[in-house]
Scaffold this motif. Structure first.
Motif, PDB file in Angstrom:
ATOM      1  N   UNK A 166      -8.973 -30.503 -10.395  1.00  0.00           N
ATOM      2  CA  UNK A 166      -8.694 -30.226 -12.503  1.00  0.00           C
ATOM      3  C   UNK A 166      -8.921 -28.905 -12.326  1.00  0.00           C
ATOM      4  N   UNK A 167      -9.233 -27.697 -11.525  1.00  0.00           N
ATOM      5  CA  UNK A 167      -9.623 -26.760 -11.304  1.00  0.00           C
ATOM      6  C   UNK A 167      -8.273 -25.931 -12.066  1.00  0.00           C
ATOM      7  N   UNK A 168      -7.347 -27.323 -11.568  1.00  0.00           N
ATOM      8  CA  UNK A 168      -6.202 -25.630 -11.682  1.00  0.00           C
ATOM      9  C   UNK A 168      -5.197 -25.896 -12.656  1.00  0.00           C
ATOM     10  N   UNK A 169      -5.647 -26.812 -13.456  1.00  0.00           N
ATOM     11  CA  UNK A 169      -4.747 -27.431 -15.078  1.00  0.00           C
ATOM     12  C   UNK A 169      -5.986 -26.797 -15.783  1.00  0.00           C
ATOM     13  N   UNK A 170      -7.419 -26.562 -15.035  1.00  0.00           N
ATOM     14  CA  UNK A 170      -7.888 -25.927 -16.303  1.00  0.00           C
ATOM     15  C   UNK A 170      -8.188 -24.509 -16.433  1.00  0.00           C
ATOM     16  N   UNK A 171      -7.775 -23.881 -15.680  1.00  0.00           N
ATOM     17  CA  UNK A 171      -7.095 -22.576 -15.363  1.00  0.00           C
ATOM     18  C   UNK A 171      -6.304 -21.880 -15.941  1.00  0.00           C
ATOM     19  N   UNK A 172      -4.982 -23.500 -15.751  1.00  0.00           N
ATOM     20  CA  UNK A 172      -3.183 -23.258 -16.459  1.00  0.00           C
ATOM     21  C   UNK A 172      -3.763 -22.834 -18.171  1.00  0.00           C
ATOM     22  N   UNK A 173      -4.234 -24.283 -18.396  1.00  0.00           N
ATOM     23  CA  UNK A 173      -5.204 -24.485 -20.145  1.00  0.00           C
ATOM     24  C   UNK A 173      -5.708 -23.672 -20.973  1.00  0.00           C
ATOM     25  N   UNK A 174      -6.240 -22.723 -19.900  1.00  0.00           N
ATOM     26  CA  UNK A 174      -7.184 -21.916 -20.501  1.00  0.00           C
ATOM     27  C   UNK A 174      -7.772 -20.879 -19.969  1.00  0.00           C
TER      28      UNK A 174
ATOM     29  N   UNK B  26       4.078 -16.631 -14.749  1.00  0.00           N
ATOM     30  CA  UNK B  26       3.755 -15.236 -14.115  1.00  0.00           C
ATOM     31  C   UNK B  26       3.106 -14.094 -14.248  1.00  0.00           C
ATOM     32  N   UNK B  27       3.193 -14.365 -15.035  1.00  0.00           N
ATOM     33  CA  UNK B  27       1.033 -13.426 -15.430  1.00  0.00           C
ATOM     34  C   UNK B  27       0.567 -13.856 -15.065  1.00  0.00           C
ATOM     35  N   UNK B  28       0.519 -15.137 -15.010  1.00  0.00           N
ATOM     36  CA  UNK B  28      -1.054 -15.933 -14.764  1.00  0.00           C
ATOM     37  C   UNK B  28      -0.869 -16.549 -13.057  1.00  0.00           C
ATOM     38  N   UNK B  29       0.348 -15.771 -12.062  1.00  0.00           N
ATOM     39  CA  UNK B  29       0.083 -16.455 -11.112  1.00  0.00           C
ATOM     40  C   UNK B  29      -0.473 -16.194  -9.754  1.00  0.00           C
ATOM     41  N   UNK B  30      -0.833 -14.930 -10.100  1.00  0.00           N
ATOM     42  CA  UNK B  30      -1.896 -14.411  -8.364  1.00  0.00           C
ATOM     43  C   UNK B  30      -3.133 -14.458  -8.992  1.00  0.00           C
ATOM     44  N   UNK B  31      -3.797 -15.007  -9.899  1.00  0.00           N
ATOM     45  CA  UNK B  31      -4.885 -15.200 -10.165  1.00  0.00           C
ATOM     46  C   UNK B  31      -5.297 -17.270  -9.570  1.00  0.00           C
ATOM     47  N   UNK B  32      -4.127 -17.844 -10.345  1.00  0.00           N
ATOM     48  CA  UNK B  32      -3.349 -19.292  -9.123  1.00  0.00           C
ATOM     49  C   UNK B  32      -3.668 -19.358  -8.284  1.00  0.00           C
ATOM     50  N   UNK B  33      -2.759 -18.313  -7.318  1.00  0.00           N
ATOM     51  CA  UNK B  33      -2.476 -18.465  -6.002  1.00  0.00           C
ATOM     52  C   UNK B  33      -4.558 -18.776  -5.899  1.00  0.00           C
ATOM     53  N   UNK B  34      -4.731 -17.881  -6.452  1.00  0.00           N
ATOM     54  CA  UNK B  34      -6.211 -17.232  -5.452  1.00  0.00           C
ATOM     55  C   UNK B  34      -6.914 -18.874  -5.548  1.00  0.00           C
TER      56      UNK B  34
END
Length: 247
Positions: A144-152, A107-115
């Motif tokens: 693979x950009x989305x899992x890359x963001x989720x990982x780091x 939830x804390x990282x949702x907004x950047x993930x949506x962008x």
């Protein structure tokens, strides 16, 4: 850096088996329920069966549906994206954490993930508007950009795009074929199976509201299964393209 389909699906199967007790609640809440809600909303005022073959009628119905249900559609997409991020976080950063901790972190990282997801979608749409292949190529290179963001997540969105592009550089052809299969064969196959089983249920029950609802529920379960499988496959592909450290 290598990526083989057999190894990719084997790793995805292992990932599913390892965390399925946590994956199922996420898939149920954020994939199945929004899909079912959208289906039940869409069937209200849908064209009759005789009109389904008329593309103009279908397009007009779809445009009217979107215009009248912007907020529910946006909420459904938001729920799906949150579920995807939660699964990414579970597998790539959630070792030893409870499901509640994983959900809070997502939830804390949702907004950047949506962008990030919007940027990838725009790139796909631009490429797709030129021709099908460019759109699929862009989608494969950014898959693979989305899992890359989720990982780091601390590395930021630009680094996530960079990692997604770099990790797919040696396996673009394979990812291209995989994405094409998912977009076309997977979608068509899922709908065909759902239509057949839905028809069988309706025929066996003699019609009525209950078999109709069961048909919509079946379609939603299939949709939730597809979303879950795609998310886990992306995690497996991200793991498989992890740069090897030298001696």
């Amino acid at each position: 850096m290598t990526l083989r389909l057999a190894g990719l699906f084997a790793d995805a199967k292992t990932l599913w088996q390892r965390e399925r007790t946590l994956v199922l609640p996420v898939a149920g809440l954020f994939f199945l329920l929004p899909s079912l809600g959208m289906l039940l909303l869409m069937v209200q005022g849908a064209p009759d069966l005789e009109s389904l073959s008329d593309q103009a009628v279908l397009l007009a119905f779809y445009q009217k549906f979107v215009e009248a249900n912007v907020v529910p559609i946006a909420l459904a997409y938001l729920a799906v994206d949150y579920g995807i991020l939660a699964l990414f976080s579970l597998y790539l950063r959630g070792q030893g954490q409870t499901l509640g901790q994983v959900m809070k972190a997502a939830l804390r990282r949702l907004f950047p993930f949506l962008l990030l997801e919007v940027a990838v979608s725009i790139g796909f749409q631009l490429g797709f508007s030129l021709f099908i292949a460019p759109g699929l190529f862009v989608f494969a290179r950014t898959w693979l950009a989305a899992p890359a963001y989720a990982a780091r997540p601390e590395a930021g969105l630009i680094e996530a795009f960079k990692q997604g592009w770099v990790r797919s550089s040696g396996v673009t052809g394979l990812l291209f074929l995989l994405v094409a299969a998912m977009v076309f064969a997977g979608g068509i196959g899922a709908m065909a199976v759902a239509s057949i089983v839905t028809g069988l249920i309706a025929t066996a029950a003699g019609g009525g509201a209950v078999p109709e609802f069961l048909g919509y529920l079946l379609l939603s379960v299939i949709g939730a299964g597809v979303w879950t499988a795609l998310a886990i496959l992306r995690v497996a592909a991200y793991r498989a393209t992890e740069p090897r450290q030298g001696m």
